[in-house]
Motif scaffolding. Structure first.
Motif, PDB file in Angstrom:
ATOM      1  N   ALA A 197       0.860  -1.184   0.000  1.00 48.39           N
ATOM      2  CA  ALA A 197       0.000   0.000   0.000  1.00 48.39           C
ATOM      3  C   ALA A 197       0.892   1.228   0.000  1.00 48.39           C
ATOM      4  N   VAL A 198       0.459   2.293  -0.674  1.00 50.24           N
ATOM      5  CA  VAL A 198       1.207   3.553  -0.698  1.00 50.24           C
ATOM      6  C   VAL A 198       0.245   4.689  -0.326  1.00 50.24           C
ATOM      7  N   LEU A 368       6.077   5.403  16.211  1.00 50.85           N
ATOM      8  CA  LEU A 368       5.846   4.552  15.035  1.00 50.85           C
ATOM      9  C   LEU A 368       5.916   3.079  15.417  1.00 50.85           C
ATOM     10  N   ALA A 369       6.928   2.701  16.188  1.00 46.44           N
ATOM     11  CA  ALA A 369       7.071   1.300  16.591  1.00 46.44           C
ATOM     12  C   ALA A 369       5.860   0.834  17.383  1.00 46.44           C
ATOM     13  N   ALA A 370       5.374   1.681  18.292  1.00 45.82           N
ATOM     14  CA  ALA A 370       4.207   1.313  19.112  1.00 45.82           C
ATOM     15  C   ALA A 370       2.976   1.109  18.242  1.00 45.82           C
ATOM     16  N   SER A 371       2.813   1.960  17.232  1.00 45.52           N
ATOM     17  CA  SER A 371       1.665   1.820  16.340  1.00 45.52           C
ATOM     18  C   SER A 371       1.761   0.540  15.517  1.00 45.52           C
ATOM     19  N   LEU A 372       2.960   0.197  15.039  1.00 51.02           N
ATOM     20  CA  LEU A 372       3.136  -1.035  14.271  1.00 51.02           C
ATOM     21  C   LEU A 372       2.822  -2.260  15.127  1.00 51.02           C
ATOM     22  N   ILE A 373       3.291  -2.241  16.360  1.00 50.84           N
ATOM     23  CA  ILE A 373       3.025  -3.381  17.250  1.00 50.84           C
ATOM     24  C   ILE A 373       1.534  -3.482  17.545  1.00 50.84           C
ATOM     25  N   ARG A 374       0.898  -2.343  17.743  1.00 49.24           N
ATOM     26  CA  ARG A 374      -0.536  -2.340  18.056  1.00 49.24           C
ATOM     27  C   ARG A 374      -1.366  -2.907  16.901  1.00 49.24           C
ATOM     28  N   HIS A 375      -0.917  -2.667  15.662  1.00 50.58           N
ATOM     29  CA  HIS A 375      -1.680  -3.123  14.492  1.00 50.58           C
ATOM     30  C   HIS A 375      -1.018  -4.332  13.829  1.00 50.58           C
ATOM     31  N   GLY A 385      -3.466   3.132   6.555  1.00 50.78           N
ATOM     32  CA  GLY A 385      -4.444   4.060   7.115  1.00 50.78           C
ATOM     33  C   GLY A 385      -4.322   4.203   8.616  1.00 50.78           C
ATOM     34  N   ALA A 386      -4.069   3.081   9.303  1.00 52.40           N
ATOM     35  CA  ALA A 386      -3.938   3.121  10.761  1.00 52.40           C
ATOM     36  C   ALA A 386      -2.722   3.926  11.195  1.00 52.40           C
ATOM     37  N   LEU A 387      -1.611   3.779  10.472  1.00 50.26           N
ATOM     38  CA  LEU A 387      -0.411   4.543  10.812  1.00 50.26           C
ATOM     39  C   LEU A 387      -0.652   6.045  10.666  1.00 50.26           C
ATOM     40  N   LEU A 388      -1.311   6.442   9.590  1.00 47.49           N
ATOM     41  CA  LEU A 388      -1.611   7.867   9.407  1.00 47.49           C
ATOM     42  C   LEU A 388      -2.549   8.367  10.501  1.00 47.49           C
ATOM     43  N   ASP A 389      -3.533   7.560  10.857  1.00 43.52           N
ATOM     44  CA  ASP A 389      -4.462   7.965  11.922  1.00 43.52           C
ATOM     45  C   ASP A 389      -3.743   8.100  13.258  1.00 43.52           C
ATOM     46  N   ASP A 390      -2.847   7.162  13.552  1.00 42.18           N
ATOM     47  CA  ASP A 390      -2.156   7.167  14.849  1.00 42.18           C
ATOM     48  C   ASP A 390      -1.120   8.279  14.959  1.00 42.18           C
ATOM     49  N   ALA A 397      -0.798  17.180   9.838  1.00 42.10           N
ATOM     50  CA  ALA A 397       0.657  17.114   9.721  1.00 42.10           C
ATOM     51  C   ALA A 397       1.203  18.463   9.277  1.00 42.10           C
ATOM     52  N   THR A 398       2.345  18.870   9.847  1.00 51.39           N
ATOM     53  CA  THR A 398       2.980  20.127   9.470  1.00 51.39           C
ATOM     54  C   THR A 398       3.946  19.940   8.305  1.00 51.39           C
ATOM     55  N   ASP A 399       4.124  18.713   7.850  1.00 51.68           N
ATOM     56  CA  ASP A 399       4.977  18.429   6.703  1.00 51.68           C
ATOM     57  C   ASP A 399       4.308  17.337   5.877  1.00 51.68           C
ATOM     58  N   ASP A 400       4.655  17.271   4.592  1.00 54.61           N
ATOM     59  CA  ASP A 400       4.088  16.223   3.742  1.00 54.61           C
ATOM     60  C   ASP A 400       4.508  14.842   4.244  1.00 54.61           C
ATOM     61  N   ILE A 401       3.711  13.838   3.886  1.00 57.87           N
ATOM     62  CA  ILE A 401       4.005  12.457   4.267  1.00 57.87           C
ATOM     63  C   ILE A 401       3.905  11.567   3.035  1.00 57.87           C
ATOM     64  N   ALA A 402       4.974  10.816   2.762  1.00 55.15           N
ATOM     65  CA  ALA A 402       4.923   9.721   1.798  1.00 55.15           C
ATOM     66  C   ALA A 402       5.134   8.434   2.573  1.00 55.15           C
ATOM     67  N   LEU A 403       4.363   7.405   2.246  1.00 48.58           N
ATOM     68  CA  LEU A 403       4.367   6.178   3.053  1.00 48.58           C
ATOM     69  C   LEU A 403       4.218   4.966   2.143  1.00 48.58           C
ATOM     70  N   VAL A 404       5.050   3.947   2.373  1.00 43.24           N
ATOM     71  CA  VAL A 404       4.943   2.675   1.659  1.00 43.24           C
ATOM     72  C   VAL A 404       4.930   1.551   2.697  1.00 43.24           C
ATOM     73  N   VAL A 405       3.956   0.666   2.589  1.00 47.55           N
ATOM     74  CA  VAL A 405       3.833  -0.497   3.476  1.00 47.55           C
ATOM     75  C   VAL A 405       3.817  -1.743   2.595  1.00 47.55           C
ATOM     76  N   ILE A 406       4.720  -2.701   2.860  1.00 48.54           N
ATOM     77  CA  ILE A 406       4.805  -3.895   2.028  1.00 48.54           C
ATOM     78  C   ILE A 406       4.938  -5.127   2.921  1.00 48.54           C
ATOM     79  N   ARG A 407       4.054  -6.113   2.659  1.00 47.86           N
ATOM     80  CA  ARG A 407       4.080  -7.376   3.389  1.00 47.86           C
ATOM     81  C   ARG A 407       5.071  -8.312   2.712  1.00 47.86           C
ATOM     82  N   LEU A 408       6.004  -8.872   3.481  1.00 47.85           N
ATOM     83  CA  LEU A 408       7.065  -9.691   2.931  1.00 47.85           C
ATOM     84  C   LEU A 408       6.701 -11.179   2.982  1.00 47.85           C
TER      85      LEU A 408
END
Length: 408
Positions: A197-198, A368-375, A385-390, A397-408
């Protein structure tokens, strides 16, 4: 050297020679220094805890003097926009509490400044003012003061109109830059070996988008390359630089099998010929599913996060070098490898996801680590979506955000 913890900021505030007050965003006095109280002829109890309009109302018998109403408008604008406002010279009179109904003619030059909390929200309003009544009166009397006030008021109206036109121009540039950036960011196509997801989210209150980008490509040999980057600057210029660097990096890791470090070296050399590319940060990961290895290299970028199936989070921070163009001479960049197990999740992001004003980056990484563990166990689309919400502050946000999530 004096540590910050050893400084008595309350004493510093009270010792400031200029009148200074702090407001809540509801325009209630939160604090005022001694210079402010002396200037206004008030005690602390007569000011702190009271609304501006109650503590210092305008003269009801002289509707032409509306300085307090103008001050309220300025403070509300600062609270809403988070921007500093230097008001033009204007008149607001102060009532003599010992003689109710008697108003002293006063002229002021105020500056109002936002004070942000850790989440980037406006928490307080700092009001600094200079009483220039004596200066105005000694330069020609009340007639001259009235003429000066009228002139400055007209100039303020012209400046306000110019600001409106400038904001409209910025808004148009924002729309063009956002459209350009959206066109240059790749559309995610289904991968053969991974779910992914991006996301791209522009800053909440900014008139200009920044140069954040992502890329996710399956290579001919079966490996998968994923990258994110962040260009210094904003607007059309940053969006154009972003497009050039993203394309150059994509070409570099497509045509070379020497690994991510070599691709970043090539990008760094290319960046020297691109105006505005200096100090760009980027990180590139190449995923080898056969050997279950992630090879990565970073040019000054926040470390990718690897969520292992057992719920532990590992930050890929063992191959970090300065941003592009930061060194005067070219030298090889570092590269590191990290093993992964099936079911792990790799997350790449730009600094807007984790950084906050006046906060150490480790705090954001721990968040970030806490959010990843929680989800843990969440599919990439839902996890993005959960990471952005958390992690996005309530005010945005006061700065732009680019995000990539990939399941290995």
């Amino acid at each position: 050297m004096v540590n910050e913890s050893e400084i008595d900021f309350e004493a510093v505030f009270q010792a400031l020679p200029s009148p200074v007050a702090l407001f809540t965003t509801d325009l209630v006095y939160a604090e005022a220094n001694e210079a402010f109280l002396r200037s206004m002829g008030r005690t602390r109890d007569q000011v702190v805890g009271r609304h501006l309009s109650d503590a210092f109302p305008d003269d009801p018998e002289n509707r032409a003097v509306s300085g307090m109403r103008k001050l309220q408008g300025s403070l509300r604008w600062v609270a809403a926009t988070g921007e500093r406002d230097a008001m033009t010279l204007h008149r607001y009179d102060v009532e003599d509490l010992d003689r109710p109904g008697v108003w002293e003619e006063r002229y002021w030059s105020p500056v109002n400044v936002p004070v942000f909390d850790a989440d980037g929200r406006v928490a307080l309003l700092l009001h600094l003012e200079e009483d220039i009544t004596e200066l105005v009166h000694t330069q020609g009397g009340k007639d001259r003061a009235t003429a000066l006030e009228t002139m400055l008021y007209n100039e303020a109206l012209e400046l306000q109109e110019a600001n409106v036109r400038l904001r409209e121009a910025h808004a148009r540039e924002h729309e063009v830059a956002l459209s350009l950036q959206d066109a240059m960011l790749p559309t995610l196509t289904p991968l053969r070996h991974h779910l992914a997801a991006v996301r791209y989210r522009p800053a909440a209150a900014a008139l200009n988008v920044c140069g954040d980008w992502y890329d996710l490509v399956e290579l001919p040999d079966g490996r998968t390359a994923v990258a994110v980057g962040d260009v210094v600057g904003y607007g059309l210029a940053a969006a154009c630089v972003m497009g050039q660097l993203r394309s150059a990096l994509s070409a570099a890791f497509r045509v070379s099998d020497d690994g991510p470090a070599r691709a970043l070296e090539v990008l760094g050399l290319y960046a020297r010929s691109v105006n505005g590319a200096e100090s760009t940060t980027t990180v590139l990961c190449v995923i080898d599913d056969i050997n279950r290895i992630i090879a990565y290299s970073s040019a000054g970028h926040p470390p990718p996060a690897l969520l292992h199936p057992d719920g532990t989070v590992e930050f890929l921070d063992q191959a970090t070098d300065p941003p592009l163009g930061a060194r005067p001479e070219h030298i090889p960049r570092p590269q590191s490898n990290v093993p992964f197990s099936e079911g792990a999740t790799l997350v790449l992001y730009t600094d807007g996801l984790i950084e906050r004003r006046r906060e150490d980056i480790d705090v954001g990484l721990n968040r970030l680590a806490a959010s990843l563990i929680r989800h843990r166990g969440t599919e990439p689309e839902a996890l993005a979506g959960a990471l952005l919400d958390d992690l996005t502050p309530p005010a945005g946000a006061t700065d732009d955000i680019a995000l990539v999530v990939i399941r290995l």
